[in-house]
Design a protein around this motif. Structure first.
Motif, PDB file in Angstrom:
ATOM      1  N   THR A  11      -1.882 -30.959  11.477  1.00 51.51           N
ATOM      2  CA  THR A  11      -2.853 -30.170  10.770  1.00 51.51           C
ATOM      3  C   THR A  11      -3.286 -30.692   9.438  1.00 51.51           C
ATOM      4  N   LEU A  12      -4.554 -30.561   9.115  1.00 49.18           N
ATOM      5  CA  LEU A  12      -5.105 -30.898   7.841  1.00 49.18           C
ATOM      6  C   LEU A  12      -6.301 -30.001   7.647  1.00 49.18           C
ATOM      7  N   LEU A  13      -6.361 -29.280   6.565  1.00 46.38           N
ATOM      8  CA  LEU A  13      -7.492 -28.400   6.393  1.00 46.38           C
ATOM      9  C   LEU A  13      -8.258 -28.799   5.155  1.00 46.38           C
ATOM     10  N   SER A  14      -9.533 -29.149   5.307  1.00 43.89           N
ATOM     11  CA  SER A  14     -10.416 -29.392   4.203  1.00 43.89           C
ATOM     12  C   SER A  14     -11.614 -28.514   4.449  1.00 43.89           C
ATOM     13  N   ILE A  15     -11.917 -27.616   3.542  1.00 41.80           N
ATOM     14  CA  ILE A  15     -12.949 -26.632   3.809  1.00 41.80           C
ATOM     15  C   ILE A  15     -14.229 -27.048   3.111  1.00 41.80           C
ATOM     16  N   GLY A  16     -15.387 -26.735   3.776  1.00 43.32           N
ATOM     17  CA  GLY A  16     -16.662 -27.180   3.250  1.00 43.32           C
ATOM     18  C   GLY A  16     -16.628 -28.691   3.181  1.00 43.32           C
ATOM     19  N   LEU A  17     -16.964 -29.230   2.026  1.00 39.61           N
ATOM     20  CA  LEU A  17     -16.853 -30.667   1.823  1.00 39.61           C
ATOM     21  C   LEU A  17     -15.638 -31.006   0.996  1.00 39.61           C
ATOM     22  N   ASN A  45      -7.010  -0.022  -3.781  1.00 45.39           N
ATOM     23  CA  ASN A  45      -8.013   0.761  -3.043  1.00 45.39           C
ATOM     24  C   ASN A  45      -9.177  -0.129  -2.622  1.00 45.39           C
ATOM     25  N   PRO A  46      -8.995  -0.889  -1.553  1.00 42.08           N
ATOM     26  CA  PRO A  46     -10.048  -1.826  -1.155  1.00 42.08           C
ATOM     27  C   PRO A  46     -11.223  -1.178  -0.428  1.00 42.08           C
ATOM     28  N   GLY A  47     -11.096   0.062  -0.027  1.00 35.30           N
ATOM     29  CA  GLY A  47     -12.178   0.695   0.712  1.00 35.30           C
ATOM     30  C   GLY A  47     -12.012   0.538   2.212  1.00 35.30           C
ATOM     31  N   LYS A  48     -13.120   0.664   2.928  1.00 39.01           N
ATOM     32  CA  LYS A  48     -13.108   0.695   4.388  1.00 39.01           C
ATOM     33  C   LYS A  48     -12.983  -0.702   4.993  1.00 39.01           C
ATOM     34  N   ASP A  49     -12.106  -0.835   6.007  1.00 48.50           N
ATOM     35  CA  ASP A  49     -11.968  -2.116   6.691  1.00 48.50           C
ATOM     36  C   ASP A  49     -13.094  -2.293   7.707  1.00 48.50           C
ATOM     37  N   PRO A  50     -13.283  -3.578   8.184  1.00 42.25           N
ATOM     38  CA  PRO A  50     -12.567  -4.813   7.866  1.00 42.25           C
ATOM     39  C   PRO A  50     -13.047  -5.402   6.542  1.00 42.25           C
ATOM     40  N   TYR A  51     -12.354  -6.470   6.101  1.00 39.24           N
ATOM     41  CA  TYR A  51     -12.617  -7.014   4.778  1.00 39.24           C
ATOM     42  C   TYR A  51     -12.873  -8.521   4.836  1.00 39.24           C
ATOM     43  N   LEU A  52     -13.730  -8.955   3.943  1.00 36.55           N
ATOM     44  CA  LEU A  52     -13.935 -10.372   3.678  1.00 36.55           C
ATOM     45  C   LEU A  52     -13.384 -10.646   2.286  1.00 36.55           C
ATOM     46  N   LEU A  53     -12.575 -11.706   2.142  1.00 33.79           N
ATOM     47  CA  LEU A  53     -11.911 -11.986   0.881  1.00 33.79           C
ATOM     48  C   LEU A  53     -12.302 -13.361   0.363  1.00 33.79           C
ATOM     49  N   LYS A  54     -12.207 -13.509  -0.953  1.00 29.66           N
ATOM     50  CA  LYS A  54     -12.510 -14.791  -1.596  1.00 29.66           C
ATOM     51  C   LYS A  54     -11.607 -14.960  -2.801  1.00 29.66           C
ATOM     52  N   VAL A  55     -11.072 -16.167  -2.975  1.00 30.69           N
ATOM     53  CA  VAL A  55     -10.362 -16.509  -4.200  1.00 30.69           C
ATOM     54  C   VAL A  55     -11.035 -17.736  -4.779  1.00 30.69           C
ATOM     55  N   GLN A  56     -11.246 -17.698  -6.093  1.00 32.53           N
ATOM     56  CA  GLN A  56     -11.929 -18.813  -6.750  1.00 32.53           C
ATOM     57  C   GLN A  56     -11.106 -19.279  -7.939  1.00 32.53           C
ATOM     58  N   ASP A  57     -10.882 -20.597  -7.962  1.00 30.29           N
ATOM     59  CA  ASP A  57     -10.168 -21.229  -9.069  1.00 30.29           C
ATOM     60  C   ASP A  57     -10.993 -22.428  -9.499  1.00 30.29           C
ATOM     61  N   GLY A  58     -11.807 -22.248 -10.541  1.00 30.85           N
ATOM     62  CA  GLY A  58     -12.736 -23.297 -10.933  1.00 30.85           C
ATOM     63  C   GLY A  58     -13.766 -23.513  -9.852  1.00 30.85           C
ATOM     64  N   ASN A  59     -13.883 -24.763  -9.375  1.00 30.77           N
ATOM     65  CA  ASN A  59     -14.846 -25.070  -8.316  1.00 30.77           C
ATOM     66  C   ASN A  59     -14.275 -24.904  -6.913  1.00 30.77           C
ATOM     67  N   THR A  60     -13.008 -24.560  -6.838  1.00 28.95           N
ATOM     68  CA  THR A  60     -12.365 -24.388  -5.538  1.00 28.95           C
ATOM     69  C   THR A  60     -12.509 -22.945  -5.071  1.00 28.95           C
TER      70      THR A  60
END
Length: 580
Positions: A17-23, A81-96
């Motif tokens: 396995t190797l995961l590189s997302i987007g570019l 309290n995230p609200g109604k499911d399902p959920y889309l999540l995002k974490v951002q650290d600088g440009n990542t």
């Protein structure tokens, strides 16, 4: 560095396995859990090779509302309290930026695997950019996949990861909901699997998955445009598992009376695998459950798929054989396809067993000196008494005749006995200068035919004798080479488990009496051993065995990978002499 690629058209099946997302390419340790304390909350850990610290996690619920939290120094976050499911999540650290998904409240990790899962699914739906979802207040359309779909996607993704199954038990792990810890250094478990893996998902939904088995060797296991949501693939794998269960059941029930006709219904017509037809294969299977014509154990089979060929509808992978008495073995080359509408075990149609292997052994002598042994060997095993000559050529070898080094068919008139479970004639060529690369082995048969087989030495771990690269199962906390100081007592020490191994085997003790081995004793693990770290074990070395004085002993540990053909092995021995 040798890399192996696999290309898929619409269906996946890979090996490491190797995961590189987007570019972007991410070296990821893990995105571990964070159990939300309040009912109805979301929590988890975010990481890309290390914890993503002090970063913003944004959750978009199915109504279009967003709520955010900040990760801690361990990469964990919690949202009450995230609200109604399902959920889309995002974490951002600088440009990542990494994305995640959750079909319900609870643990929701974010890491390169979840990023791959959700981005691949949305690309199939025609959505190539998830960022606009977080810039609007409208409901998610289309909404994220439900729990059943996520389970299907994960089942397919795990078919790429069989080579890491000694690090993490994928049958008990959920990429999204299983809690785990992310480490700044010395990762273990899923975090180690992530740290060894990269992933790349391009804008046209082409997935590349690669695993770094060691700092010097990587292997690409998936490289192609793939839809991970293929329910037919897990269904087919379940059907094949049932066939393997039937084979194991037949072997266990027939045991010492097993014949080729008993297993033929599960094999392709004219089955031939590594020089074994159905009858020879049955003898090998029988030897795994019987000793001295008495049934002593049972076996079970677990496939670890590495490739699916859509054009031929064939699965290729590794086979793990587990013994009821403890331990397991395995190897590459398992292949299944359909014949007459039924899944059957396919052979390789090679009339002999052909192996190209390497091994580096370190023996630590009683005076503390290091003694090295390097082995590179090409072997051809003839089970059917039909091979008359073998020649080999390769990157560091002109065409060379391979001599017979043991022969069960002509013994004792010619050479020595091979002492294998099934009678065999073995041809062997050993040369410590054999280099990595592809070798051509030409096999000449009695009927005048010949067959050329191509095998490679992919990687030779430890060939530079450098103990600092993590290639050797080194011992720790051993302070003496004196047999008299340890015999009759419980010895506790540690041994390192390299990250690239396929089996975390127990250390062992060889007992010697006047130059002959009289017994081998397995050590016992203290606690649960983990790949990529030192693990404690205990063993008692007897002063006598079966009435004979133990005059010498050596403690050994092997490191090997049976699932990557052509990957070398290493061994370490610590000697105890009879001195005081």
């Amino acid at each position: 560095m040798e890399k192996k690629s696999s290309t898929f058209k619409g269906i996946l099946s890979g090996f490491i396995t190797l995961l590189s997302i987007g570019l972007l390419v991410f070296y990821f340790h893990s995105c571990g859990p964070g159990n939300p304390s309040e009912e109805g909350g979301l929590g988890g850990t975010c990481a890309v090779g290390k914890p993503i610290k002090n970063a913003i996690v944004t959750v978009k619920n199915s109504d279009g509302d967003t709520v955010s939290a900040t990760t801690g120094t361990d990469g964990k976050y919690k949202i009450s309290n995230p609200g109604k499911d399902p959920y889309l999540l995002k974490v951002q650290d600088g440009n990542t930026i990494l994305y995640g998904v959750a079909c319900q409240t609870g643990t929701a990790n974010i890491h390169p695997f979840t990023n791959l899962i959700i981005k691949n699914w949305y690309m199939v739906q025609g959505v190539t950019d998830l960022e606009p979802f977080f810039g609007s207040t409208v409901a998610l359309n289309p909404p994220p996949p439900n729990c059943d779909t996520l389970n299907t996607i994960q089942a397919i993704l795990k078919t790429f990861l069989g080579i890491l199954s000694n690090i993490i038990d994928w049958s008990k792990f959920d990429f999204i909901t299983t809690p785990f810890t992310a480490y700044d250094e010395n990762p273990v478990g899923f975090d180690l699997a992530l740290s060894m893996t990269e992933v790349n998902l391009s804008d046209n939904n082409t997935i590349s998955i690669v695993v770094h088995l060691s700092p010097e060797y990587s292997q690409t296991v998936l490289d192609g445009e793939t839809n991970l949501n293929q329910p037919d693939i897990p269904t087919a794998e379940q059907e094949i598992q049932k066939v393997l269960d039937n084979v194991a059941s037949t072997v266990n029930n027939k045991a010492c009376s097993l014949t080729g006709s008993d297993i033929q219904p599960y094999l392709e017509t004219n089955f031939m695998e590594s020089g074994m037809n159905a009858n020879i294969f049955a003898k090998l299977l029988k030897s795994w459950v019987c000793e001295n014509n008495q049934k002593v154990r049972t076996i079970s089979f677990t496939p670890q798929w590495t490739y699916y060929d859509e054009a031929t509808n064939e699965f290729t992978g590794n086979l793990k054989i587990t013994f009821s008495t403890g331990g397991f073995t395995g190897g590459s080359g398992l292949k299944f396809g359909k014949q007459g509408g039924n899944w059957v075990w396919l052979g390789d149609n090679i009339p002999a067993r052909v192996t190209v292997r390497s091994r580096v052994e370190l023996q630590i002598r009683p005076n503390g000196s290091e003694e090295w042994r390097d082995e590179r060997k090409i072997e051809v095993g003839d089970y059917l008494n039909q091979v008359i000559e073998v020649r080999v050529s390769g990157p560091s070898l002109g065409e060379t005749v391979v001599p017979v080094d043991c022969d069960d068919f002509d013994y004792p008139d010619v050479i020595e006995n091979c002492y294998e479970e099934v009678p065999i004639r073995n041809f062997g060529y050993e040369d410590t200068t054999l280099a990595t690369g592809e070798y051509t082995i030409k096999i000449f048969l009695q009927d005048g035919d010949s067959v050329s087989v191509h095998k490679s030495i992919l990687y030779i771990p430890g060939q530079d004798h450098d103990l600092g690269k993590g290639n050797f199962p080194l011992f720790q906390d051993l302070t003496t080479h004196s047999l008299s100081q340890v015999c009759g007592k419980s010895l506790t020490a540690k041994v390192y488990a390299p990250t690239w191994i396929s089996e975390l085997a127990r250390p062992f003790i060889h007992l010697w009496h006047n130059g002959e081995v009289i017994k081998m004793i397995d050590a016992k693990w203290v606690g649960t051993p983990q790949v990529g770290q030192y693990n404690s074990f205990t063993v008692t070395i007897p002063c006598t065995y079966d009435g004979e004085t133990v005059t010498y002993a050596n403690l050994g540990q092997d490191a090997h990978n049976e699932y990557v053909e052509g990957f070398g092995s290493t061994s370490v021995y610590w000697d105890f002499n009879g001195g005081g």
